[in-house]
Design a protein around this motif. Structure first.
Motif, mmCIF file in Angstrom:
data_model
loop_
_atom_site.group_PDB
_atom_site.id
_atom_site.type_symbol
_atom_site.label_atom_id
_atom_site.label_comp_id
_atom_site.label_asym_id
_atom_site.label_seq_id
_atom_site.Cartn_x
_atom_site.Cartn_y
_atom_site.Cartn_z
ATOM 1 N N ASN A 207 12.348 -13.187 -2.090
ATOM 2 C CA ASN A 207 13.026 -13.202 -0.964
ATOM 3 C C ASN A 207 12.369 -12.399 0.249
ATOM 4 N N GLY A 208 11.086 -12.013 -0.071
ATOM 5 C CA GLY A 208 10.324 -11.437 0.765
ATOM 6 C C GLY A 208 9.088 -11.019 0.292
ATOM 7 N N THR A 209 7.893 -10.609 1.252
ATOM 8 C CA THR A 209 6.604 -10.103 0.564
ATOM 9 C C THR A 209 6.301 -8.887 1.024
ATOM 10 N N PRO A 210 5.467 -8.145 0.051
ATOM 11 C CA PRO A 210 4.949 -8.764 -1.185
ATOM 12 C C PRO A 210 5.879 -8.662 -2.241
ATOM 13 N N SER A 211 5.903 -9.400 -3.179
ATOM 14 C CA SER A 211 6.802 -9.384 -4.350
ATOM 15 C C SER A 211 6.029 -9.257 -5.796
ATOM 16 N N PHE A 212 6.193 -8.327 -6.538
ATOM 17 C CA PHE A 212 5.263 -7.931 -7.712
ATOM 18 C C PHE A 212 5.935 -8.374 -8.962
ATOM 19 N N TYR A 213 5.150 -8.832 -9.873
ATOM 20 C CA TYR A 213 5.492 -9.176 -11.322
ATOM 21 C C TYR A 213 4.639 -8.794 -12.218
ATOM 22 N N ALA A 214 4.767 -8.075 -13.617
ATOM 23 C CA ALA A 214 4.110 -7.920 -14.471
ATOM 24 C C ALA A 214 3.715 -9.268 -15.241
ATOM 25 N N GLU A 215 3.094 -8.999 -16.332
ATOM 26 C CA GLU A 215 2.712 -10.294 -17.152
ATOM 27 C C GLU A 215 3.763 -10.655 -17.903
ATOM 28 N N ASP A 216 4.844 -9.944 -18.340
ATOM 29 C CA ASP A 216 6.029 -10.263 -19.015
ATOM 30 C C ASP A 216 7.163 -10.835 -17.905
ATOM 31 N N GLY A 217 7.039 -10.698 -16.641
ATOM 32 C CA GLY A 217 7.828 -11.389 -15.845
ATOM 33 C C GLY A 217 8.627 -10.257 -15.182
ATOM 34 N N THR A 218 8.456 -8.794 -15.248
ATOM 35 C CA THR A 218 9.337 -7.809 -14.898
ATOM 36 C C THR A 218 8.767 -7.780 -13.325
ATOM 37 N N GLN A 219 9.841 -7.483 -12.697
ATOM 38 C CA GLN A 219 9.698 -7.389 -11.216
ATOM 39 C C GLN A 219 9.339 -5.673 -11.045
ATOM 40 N N ILE A 220 8.384 -5.514 -10.254
ATOM 41 C CA ILE A 220 7.667 -4.254 -10.132
ATOM 42 C C ILE A 220 8.182 -3.600 -8.785
ATOM 43 N N GLN A 221 8.850 -2.607 -8.499
ATOM 44 C CA GLN A 221 9.365 -2.159 -7.031
ATOM 45 C C GLN A 221 8.016 -1.857 -6.309
ATOM 46 N N ALA A 222 8.236 -2.189 -4.892
ATOM 47 C CA ALA A 222 7.270 -2.204 -4.005
ATOM 48 C C ALA A 222 6.887 -0.538 -3.790
ATOM 49 N N GLN A 223 7.677 0.067 -3.840
ATOM 50 C CA GLN A 223 7.095 1.448 -3.639
ATOM 51 C C GLN A 223 6.303 2.109 -4.908
ATOM 52 N N VAL A 224 6.291 1.549 -6.004
ATOM 53 C CA VAL A 224 5.771 1.818 -7.208
ATOM 54 C C VAL A 224 4.295 0.969 -6.829
ATOM 55 N N ALA A 225 4.372 -0.144 -6.447
ATOM 56 C CA ALA A 225 3.070 -1.024 -6.364
ATOM 57 C C ALA A 225 2.301 -0.641 -5.391
ATOM 58 N N TYR A 226 2.502 0.011 -4.383
ATOM 59 C CA TYR A 226 1.673 0.616 -3.184
ATOM 60 C C TYR A 226 0.637 1.580 -3.739
ATOM 61 N N SER A 227 0.873 2.242 -4.698
ATOM 62 C CA SER A 227 -0.023 3.295 -5.379
ATOM 63 C C SER A 227 -0.654 2.784 -6.406
ATOM 64 N N PRO A 228 -2.003 2.707 -6.436
ATOM 65 C CA PRO A 228 -2.761 2.066 -7.477
ATOM 66 C C PRO A 228 -2.460 3.060 -8.629
ATOM 67 N N PRO A 229 -2.482 4.440 -8.795
ATOM 68 C CA PRO A 229 -1.970 5.050 -9.960
ATOM 69 C C PRO A 229 -0.709 4.857 -10.373
ATOM 70 N N GLN A 230 0.364 4.793 -9.498
ATOM 71 C CA GLN A 230 1.852 4.528 -9.923
ATOM 72 C C GLN A 230 1.832 3.258 -10.688
ATOM 73 N N LEU A 231 0.978 2.244 -10.232
ATOM 74 C CA LEU A 231 1.222 0.834 -10.442
ATOM 75 C C LEU A 231 0.597 0.711 -11.884
ATOM 76 N N ALA A 232 -0.501 1.552 -11.876
ATOM 77 C CA ALA A 232 -1.124 1.334 -13.436
ATOM 78 C C ALA A 232 -0.363 1.923 -14.456
ATOM 79 N N ALA A 233 0.370 3.122 -14.087
ATOM 80 C CA ALA A 233 1.127 3.914 -15.116
ATOM 81 C C ALA A 233 2.410 2.899 -15.426
ATOM 82 N N GLU A 234 2.808 2.110 -14.220
ATOM 83 C CA GLU A 234 4.160 1.224 -14.676
ATOM 84 C C GLU A 234 3.708 0.210 -15.671
ATOM 85 N N LEU A 235 2.330 -0.469 -15.332
ATOM 86 C CA LEU A 235 2.009 -1.586 -16.088
ATOM 87 C C LEU A 235 1.689 -0.965 -17.500
ATOM 88 N N ASP A 236 1.103 0.168 -17.747
ATOM 89 C CA ASP A 236 1.159 0.578 -19.046
ATOM 90 C C ASP A 236 2.358 0.834 -19.552
#
Length: 251
Positions: A207-236
């Motif tokens: 319902n808005g952009t950007p919207s982020f999804y991990a390989e398993d379909g989990t939706q990732i919060q934008a505040q996490v995705a905007y930070s490369p280290p935090q996004l990497a940690a969340e995907l781990d």
């Protein structure tokens, strides 16, 4: 003789259970349709919540009592295992949809060695999409492959035409980089997957952009995705959680 009695009892119990499930399915469907006649119910499955069933309605999940009297909306948490069961159910549904979209219908920014893949629904005129994209080198450096699915929003007049022009460029990645810097991509046209990716986004609840999804379909919060280290940690974390679940262990 005793074995035959036990087998008969087991079969009888299974029949009663199936009958009860059928009754619950009908009661729940009838109750929901009485509230919302146009509701498209995709599934009714027994929930871990005693006495309730998990009901899939489009890109949403609700919980209904077996007799159809009560309806719960919201996320169901397994506190012992720190797991959002509702999100896990939605992620599975999203994954099945997203897996059906080939890389040929995405714009991909890949690192030399890919550790994780994230699907991002994006809009060429979205300022937050530009904020995300300006860090692309850092995402790639962290081993994150970004696969864009184009989702021009109606609140950005002309974004749809710009998006088509980017897609129809000889070098889509270069055209996207330029568009993210505010440069006009022109007015090129060609066959494109944008109507399809728009529908897919709507189907999974974008319902808005950007919207982020991990390989398993989990939706990732934008505040996490905007930070490369935090996004990497969340995907781990998501990958580790999936590995535990697959092995049958607990965290």
């Amino acid at each position: 003789m005793l074995n035959k009695i036990l087998i008969a009892a087991a079969l009888g119990g299974a029949t009663l259970t199936a009958h009860a499930a059928d009754n619950a399915d009908k009661a729940i469907r009838d109750a929901i349709h009485a509230l919302v006649p146009t509701a498209q119910i995709d599934s009714v499955d027994k929930s871990v919540l005693p006495g309730f069933y998990e009901v899939g309605i489009g890109h949403a999940v609700v919980y209904a009592s077996a007799d159809g009297k009560y309806l719960l909306q919201g996320n169901l948490y397994d506190m012992a295992n720190k797991l959002d069961l509702t999100e896990a159910r939605l992620a599975k549904s999203r994954k099945s949809v997203l897996d059906g979209v080939p890389v040929s219908k995405r714009i991909v920014f890949a690192p030399k060695t890919t550790k994780h893949v994230v699907t991002v629904f994006t809009d060429v005129d979205c300022p937050y999409c530009r904020k995300f994209h300006e860090q692309m080198a850092d995402y790639n450096k962290a081993g994150i492959e970004v696969q864009y699915m184009l989702f021009p929003l109606s609140i950005h007049p002309g974004s749809d035409k710009k998006t088509v022009s980017v897609w129809c460029s000889t070098d889509r990645n270069a055209a996207w980089n330029a568009a993210m810097l505010g440069k006009d991509p022109g007015s090129k046209t060609c066959d494109n997957p944008i109507a399809e990716t728009m529908k897919i986004g709507n189907d999974i609840g974008v319902n808005g952009t950007p919207s982020f999804y991990a390989e398993d379909g989990t939706q990732i919060q934008a505040q996490v995705a905007y930070s490369p280290p935090q996004l990497a940690a969340e995907l781990d974390r998501i990958a580790a959680q999936k590995k535990v679940a697959t092995s049958g262990g607990t965290q």
